[in-house]
Design an enzyme around this catalytic site. Structure first.
Site, mmCIF file in Angstrom:
data_model
loop_
_atom_site.group_PDB
_atom_site.id
_atom_site.type_symbol
_atom_site.label_atom_id
_atom_site.label_comp_id
_atom_site.label_asym_id
_atom_site.label_seq_id
_atom_site.Cartn_x
_atom_site.Cartn_y
_atom_site.Cartn_z
ATOM 1 N N PHE A 215 -16.640 21.016 -62.343
ATOM 2 C CA PHE A 215 -17.420 22.068 -62.995
ATOM 3 C C PHE A 215 -17.194 23.381 -62.270
ATOM 4 O O PHE A 215 -17.361 23.457 -61.051
ATOM 5 C CB PHE A 215 -18.923 21.745 -63.018
ATOM 6 C CG PHE A 215 -19.702 22.793 -63.779
ATOM 7 C CD1 PHE A 215 -19.722 22.802 -65.161
ATOM 8 C CD2 PHE A 215 -20.377 23.803 -63.108
ATOM 9 C CE1 PHE A 215 -20.402 23.789 -65.870
ATOM 10 C CE2 PHE A 215 -21.069 24.798 -63.812
ATOM 11 C CZ PHE A 215 -21.075 24.786 -65.191
ATOM 12 N N LYS B 14 -24.635 29.884 -55.569
ATOM 13 C CA LYS B 14 -25.979 29.269 -55.618
ATOM 14 C C LYS B 14 -26.928 29.558 -54.446
ATOM 15 O O LYS B 14 -27.859 30.329 -54.590
ATOM 16 C CB LYS B 14 -25.842 27.766 -55.848
ATOM 17 C CG LYS B 14 -25.310 27.459 -57.258
ATOM 18 C CD LYS B 14 -25.500 26.013 -57.639
ATOM 19 C CE LYS B 14 -25.333 25.783 -59.129
ATOM 20 N NZ LYS B 14 -23.972 25.515 -59.575
ATOM 21 N N ASP C 256 -14.024 25.414 -54.506
ATOM 22 C CA ASP C 256 -15.239 25.881 -55.169
ATOM 23 C C ASP C 256 -16.430 25.290 -54.408
ATOM 24 O O ASP C 256 -16.778 24.121 -54.587
ATOM 25 C CB ASP C 256 -15.233 25.431 -56.632
ATOM 26 C CG ASP C 256 -16.509 25.841 -57.380
ATOM 27 O OD1 ASP C 256 -17.500 26.205 -56.704
ATOM 28 O OD2 ASP C 256 -16.512 25.783 -58.620
HETATM 29 C C1 LIG Z 1 -23.115 25.983 -60.626
HETATM 30 C C2 LIG Z 1 -21.667 25.927 -60.343
HETATM 31 C C3 LIG Z 1 -20.797 26.915 -60.833
HETATM 32 C C4 LIG Z 1 -21.244 28.017 -61.770
HETATM 33 O O1 LIG Z 1 -22.146 28.887 -61.165
HETATM 34 P P1 LIG Z 1 -22.945 29.941 -62.087
HETATM 35 O O2 LIG Z 1 -23.712 30.746 -61.083
HETATM 36 O O3 LIG Z 1 -23.796 29.147 -63.003
HETATM 37 O O4 LIG Z 1 -21.934 30.740 -62.809
HETATM 38 C C5 LIG Z 1 -19.471 26.840 -60.474
HETATM 39 N N1 LIG Z 1 -19.009 25.858 -59.681
HETATM 40 C C6 LIG Z 1 -19.819 24.900 -59.196
HETATM 41 C C7 LIG Z 1 -19.253 23.838 -58.311
HETATM 42 C C8 LIG Z 1 -21.172 24.884 -59.518
HETATM 43 O O5 LIG Z 1 -21.959 23.914 -59.059
#
Ligand SMILES: *Cc1c(COP(=O)(O)O)cnc(C)c1O
Length: 400
Positions: free
Chosen positions: A129, A245, A216
């Protein structure tokens, strides 16, 4: 019922919180809820943390936003702190995880073109994701996130997670690849932790092939995995790392960090974000970093997470339908052999906020890093009891 004035993009629970304190949230009727989700790994310091509240209030009274057309001292301070913490050299600030990943994807493409690749491709993982913008949802390994939004952004090559041989095959057959983007622990997929040598093998492959290793750490970062970034448990450095986050405990911010030779592919005008890294967000993030360090919260996440996984395994030992209980720091997953989506609502009724992800099969716990022993005990106790009730329930067994 949710207001008709909102686009129907979330299946929301019928509860609204009015205030929070530490690991607790309160609704307007005075009911309290123990938060084992932290607004999806955002409020690592819990709710209304005094250091963050003070930083935000003082900064709001002084200056919220200027523009990246001017020098922003707090943004420079935050960039320096993040480069020290990460081993990276330079930072670009946006306002979300997706935006941080967009910056990484653009860096990869610049890197590819510099190597003479016309249509540079990035290897991405199944079940990953990376966000909801067009490029990041194209990178995301979940058809549900993509369906209806075609045409997707091209330039992504999909590989199975935790399978180094699949990556070596891609390396042998695809000359357009210039980077790989992955989560060191897959969060939305349900806390999927790869084998311990996987990241090291990827680092070696990237070195051999001249690929950028891009991590990420939007969810795993900011102390959640037990170290500031998860890769720091593997004795290596990526070329690019993104986070968001937990970085400012709820004030929107995203950061893309990179090594000098990669970061320097950007120049004035090549990328931007109107309020990325504004004084308010940076003041909040600096307060978060100070608190994480001063209060030893990264080590605390490692210790408490280890304890919670052990306690859950003990409580749930022999429980039917459970496939696995795992965790790294305060990212904890309880995997079932069938969907258990109803658990999130049932837990809310019992006063605990949890999340079910990974196609409805996996309970995900992301408690605040400030959770105390009593609260952790309560989380484990209530969740285990609830799981045993639901699993013992005919509904689930009939379905299976
Ligand atoms: C939540 C998340 C995102 C997206 O972040 P947003 O602030 O919602 O755009 C991207 N990568 C990972 C691994 C995430 O958990």
């Amino acid at each position: 019922m949710a207001s008709k004035a909102l686009m129907n993009t979330y299946a929301r629970m019928s509860v609204a919180f009015e205030r929070g304190e530490g690991a607790w949230l309160y609704d307007a009727d005075g009911n309290k809820f123990l938060d084992a989700l932290s607004g999806i790994a955002v409020c690592g310091l819990g709710h209304a943390h005094p250091a963050v509240t003070r930083a935000i209030s003082e900064q709001a009274a002084q200056l919220i936003h200027t523009s990246n057309l001017y020098t922003i001292p707090l943004q420079e301070q935050l960039a320096e702190r993040l480069t020290e913490l990460s081993g990276m050299d330079q930072v670009f600030f946006g306002n979300s995880g997706a935006e941080a990943n967009e910056a990484a994807i653009k860096l990869a493409r610049l890197h590819g073109h510099k190597q003479g690749i016309n249509k540079p491709a990035i290897v991405v993982m199944e079940q990953s994701f990376h966000g909801r913008t067009l490029a990041t949802l194209s990178a995301t390994g979940n058809r549900k996130a993509q369906a209806g939004f075609e045409p997707l952004v091209s330039g992504f090559v999909r590989a199975p997670f935790d399978d180094i041989r699949a990556l070596e095959q891609i390396a042998d057959n695809n000359q357009d690849v210039c980077a790989i983007l992955l989560e060191p622990i897959q969060g939305e997929a349900g806390v999927r932790i790869p084998s311990s040598d996987y990241l090291r093998q990827i680092r070696d492959l990237c070195d051999r092939k001249g690929w950028l290793m891009m991590l990420d750490e939007v969810q795993t970062g900011n102390g959640r995995s037990g170290t500031f970034f998860a890769y720091q448990q593997h004795n290596l450095l990526p070329d690019v790392v993104t986070t968001a986050k937990g970085l400012a405990n709820g004030v929107p911010i995203g950061a893309c960090l990179a090594r000098n030779d990669v970061a320097s592919l950007m120049g004035p005008g090549s990328h931007g974000s109107t309020y990325g890294g504004n004084p308010l967000a940076c003041a909040a993030a600096l307060a978060v970093l100070d608190t994480l360090e001063q209060d030893g919260l990264m080590a605390r996440a490692a210790e408490l997470g280890g304890w919670m996984v052990a306690a859950l395994r003990e409580e749930l030992d022999g429980t039917e339908h459970i496939r696995d209980i795992r965790g790294k720091g305060l990212m904890i997953g309880i995997e079932f052999d069938q969907p258990i989506t109803e658990l999130a609502v049932l837990a809310k009724v019992k006063g605990i906020l949890i999340n079910v992800t990974g196609g409805g099969h996996i309970v995900r716990l992301l408690p605040p890093l400030i959770t105390n022993d009593t609260e952790a005990n309560l989380m484990v106790g209530v969740i285990s009891k609830l799981i045993k009730i639901v699993v013992g329930d005919d509904r689930l067994n009939r379905r299976g």
